[in-house]
Design an enzyme around this catalytic site. Sequence first.
Site, PDB file in Angstrom:
ATOM      1  N   ARG A 158      51.822   0.729  38.427  1.00  0.00           N
ATOM      2  CA  ARG A 158      52.036  -0.164  39.576  1.00  0.00           C
ATOM      3  C   ARG A 158      52.532   0.616  40.781  1.00  0.00           C
ATOM      4  NH1 ARG A 158      53.129  -5.604  37.706  1.00  0.00           N
ATOM      5  NH2 ARG A 158      53.128  -5.640  35.445  1.00  0.00           N
ATOM      6  N   GLY A 170      50.516  -7.349  47.828  1.00  0.00           N
ATOM      7  CA  GLY A 170      49.071  -7.378  47.582  1.00  0.00           C
ATOM      8  C   GLY A 170      48.285  -6.278  48.275  1.00  0.00           C
ATOM      9  N   MET A 195      48.544  -2.917  47.830  1.00  0.00           N
ATOM     10  CA  MET A 195      48.201  -1.714  47.066  1.00  0.00           C
ATOM     11  C   MET A 195      47.923  -2.061  45.613  1.00  0.00           C
ATOM     12  SD  MET A 195      50.461   1.149  48.897  1.00  0.00           S
ATOM     13  CE  MET A 195      51.924   0.324  48.423  1.00  0.00           C
ATOM     14  N   ARG A 198      64.364  -7.827  43.569  1.00  0.00           N
ATOM     15  CA  ARG A 198      64.630  -7.250  44.894  1.00  0.00           C
ATOM     16  C   ARG A 198      65.418  -8.276  45.688  1.00  0.00           C
ATOM     17  NH1 ARG A 198      58.395  -7.962  46.703  1.00  0.00           N
ATOM     18  NH2 ARG A 198      58.450 -10.200  46.429  1.00  0.00           N
ATOM     19  N   HIS A 239      45.372 -10.260  71.015  1.00  0.00           N
ATOM     20  CA  HIS A 239      45.559 -10.674  72.401  1.00  0.00           C
ATOM     21  C   HIS A 239      46.295 -12.003  72.460  1.00  0.00           C
ATOM     22  CE1 HIS A 239      44.152 -12.826  76.058  1.00  0.00           C
ATOM     23  NE2 HIS A 239      44.412 -11.656  76.627  1.00  0.00           N
ATOM     24  N   SER A 254      73.391  -3.520  88.843  1.00  0.00           N
ATOM     25  CA  SER A 254      72.768  -4.346  87.814  1.00  0.00           C
ATOM     26  C   SER A 254      71.340  -3.840  87.638  1.00  0.00           C
ATOM     27  CB  SER A 254      72.778  -5.814  88.235  1.00  0.00           C
ATOM     28  OG  SER A 254      72.116  -6.574  87.252  1.00  0.00           O
TER      29      SER A 254
END
Length: 902
Positions: A98, A107, A109, A343, A459, A786
């Site tokens: 794995r 999903g 690899m 995890r 875009h 500023s």
Amino acid sequence: MAAQETVEHKYVYDFAEGNKDLKDLLGGKGANLAEMTNLGLPVPPGFTITTEACKAYLNTGQEPDGLADQIAAHLESLERGMGRKLGDPDDPLLVSVRSGAKFSMPGMMETVLNVGLNDRSVVGLSAQAGGNDRFAWDSYRRLIQMFGKTVCEVPGEEFEHALDDAKRAKGTKNDLDLDADDLRGLVDAYKKIFAKHTGREFPQEPREQLDLAIRAVFESWNAERAVVYRRQERIPADLGTAVNVVAMVFGNLGSDSGTGVAFTRDPGSGAQGIYGDYLANAQGEDVVAGIRNTVPLQELEQLDKKSYDELLSYMARLEEHYKDLCDIEFTIERGKLWMLQTRVGKRTAAAAFVIAGQLVDEGLIDLDEALHRVNGAQLAQLMFPRFKLDHDFEPVAKGIGASPGAAVGKVVFTSARAVELAAEGEAVILVRRETNPDDLNGMIAAKGILTSRGGKTSHAAVVARGMGKTCVSGADELDVNIPAKKFTVAGQTVNEGDVVSIDGTTGKVYLGEVPVMPSEVVQYFEGSLDPEHIDNPLVRAVHRIMTHADAKRRLRVRTNADTGADAARARRFGAEGIGLCRTEHMFLGDRRELVERLILANTDAEREASLDALLPLQREDFIEIFREMDGLPVTVRLIDPPLHEFLPPLEQLAVNVAVAQERGEDVAKEEALLAAVRRMHEENPMLGLRGVRLGLVIPGLFAMQVRAIAEAAVAVTRAGGSACPEIMVPLVGAVQELETVRAEAEKVIAEVVGDSGVEVLIGTMIEVPRAALTAGQIAEAAQFFSFGTNDLTQMGWGFSRDDVEGAFFWRYLELGIFGISPFESIDREGVGRLVRIAAEEGRAARPDLKLGVCGEHGGDPDSVHFFHEVGLDYVSCSPFRVPVARLEAGRAVLETTGSDSR
Ligand code: PEP
Ligand code: MG
């Protein structure tokens, strides 16, 4: 040196050798498997091949020296531990191979299961499984399929077709109806497919299978979809993936086996409880493929109480250990629970706040850590209105949540139609396959944008985010037919004019009108919810964490506001002053005529009369703002934009004059106006007569504004209030410009202020690169700076700020020239460097120089961290971003003091 050369690089780690902090080297999955192993949780034994090995392979095209031997040694030890040999004909050890990179790339690899099966060991596997031939042959056919596709690029459909053929021959649609003989036949068919495409037989040698599978995982790092995903998620391209080789356990050995996922809290809301899904008699891939329906995890209690109780105890253990929400994958093999992965789990913005608050209550983390675990982008998400989805609304499609918010409107398919309907007061959603710069007007007119193609940096996505407009991109279930003015989705046709609802946070698309509700978090900020007396866990958590951020932060947070109403709202959101009051809007509406007269004045007397008429109006504007801010500093910027913006457009005026002349009307006034507009027309107005240049060219204009500000401050003070005006000169590039304006302003102020006690500061914007580079000189004449990072970015990059984002930024993002628009987040290396130089040189010349920023970047999380680092005194942003800036200013302190504990 010689000694070093003989030390072999360590490329393989047993699970017992790693830990959760080695994600760079072992990837997220490997590091966490090691951590669970060390905690004594039941992890199937295995080892991890490092990301270093992957990088070495990708750089040279071959496995690094020593890797093969290290794998052999670890495999041997795995075999010893399991009492089985890889692919042994009588009692085979099988392994999964794995991928697992530092950052999760779901999903993207590869994975190969059941490595070690061949024509002989398939018989041994059957014996191991108590004579379960069906299971053994099914596992073998899965190996050939996965191995063929992943390792040898055999087209996946060929296997799918062969499986369909087998089912058809059997007269069934269900895989489970295929018996051992059918599956044996399928293995033969798969082998033929394999041989046809690769020119070789399916490898029978287990170690060869393993080595090829490992290599395929290495190579999958550079697969196109992985590259695209990384670009979108801004994951560095050079990390490489680790490879985990793990002893197989089987969830598909009968009804006492199964597989599932679990979360230690609800990743949607953050609520405590048991969340997850379970599927009996199945392998993980069946869950993903959705072949059968899972049951809620709670039902496992009835099915297998022992495993259920055990799982719950591990979940509690993991949460306490990681001090955070964990997500878990597990398998039960004949009543024995195995932990396959954990995890720290992804969560929604609301859950992030709620969980951080809960963990503080539970004593697992402190408030600093809670503050560290949430961020301004999440807070901003919580401030958008949301759909009220309590009943019966099922999405028909899901795309990418490209720009947050909830938008409802009638579908239109062209920019022109969007403009037309919006002008009639309709809310519209512009639907396109993808957008391009020609769609800009439609995008501006629409409430939301929905595209069937394109990702987070398309875009549509970039432009919509820039406009703060809701956008869902890449909803590829939509079949959009622009000429026919319709789209189809989930078997339904949506025509122009039909209503849809789109959620730019989740990417979900609904047919019809979904009711929208306001954000509770905004209600809280606005003061209509009392955080101490409300049982909304989200509001309570936000209140608590914001209070902590305020206590931590060094940066002050001001707002950009130019009306009393905006100022009042921003104060409720926590603004501690106004950092930019743009005075130009005060010249619009019915005051336009006065401005027109000022511009067209032929004599001093005419000009002065217009200024005299404007003075009391301006004074009232400032009185209102000073009252609202009640003693907090208010930076008023003298007028900035080109004056011709206050005159009618040239073309339209020219036509009107020509038509009137034709009719023989008296057009003397219009002709004078036309001449003035022609005279003032600029090819490049952003670089033309604006800012301080206007003040130097039009006598009395700035003086009138200064007088109005000073008089307003005196009036408020005399009425018992308090006002702290700061007059700001825009677009200064040279100290001489500022000195000239300053001398005039000081004279006016001295006249007006008298003994009122009002103090007026005079400072400048730093927004022209030359000003940044000569800041030491400019500071001699300025009490504050500023940073106008909008113009500084425009002039630093040479990007027209009104044009480029829609015109070509999508391409720059695609090419990775920058990862985010420099108008959205400060370009630290370039424009940021100008800020740093100006701050340092300004302070060197005048140690008490006040420093702030009022460009859009003042409300951008990453930029806030930068401004903290550079040592500014405050950031100023639009009212809605004030809470985001407060939160991030607090987080910035944690970052620089190194309390980053994760
Ligand atoms: C700026 O340039 O950053 C700025 C705040 O001024 P304006 O946006 O009004 O030009
Ligand atoms: Mg500016």
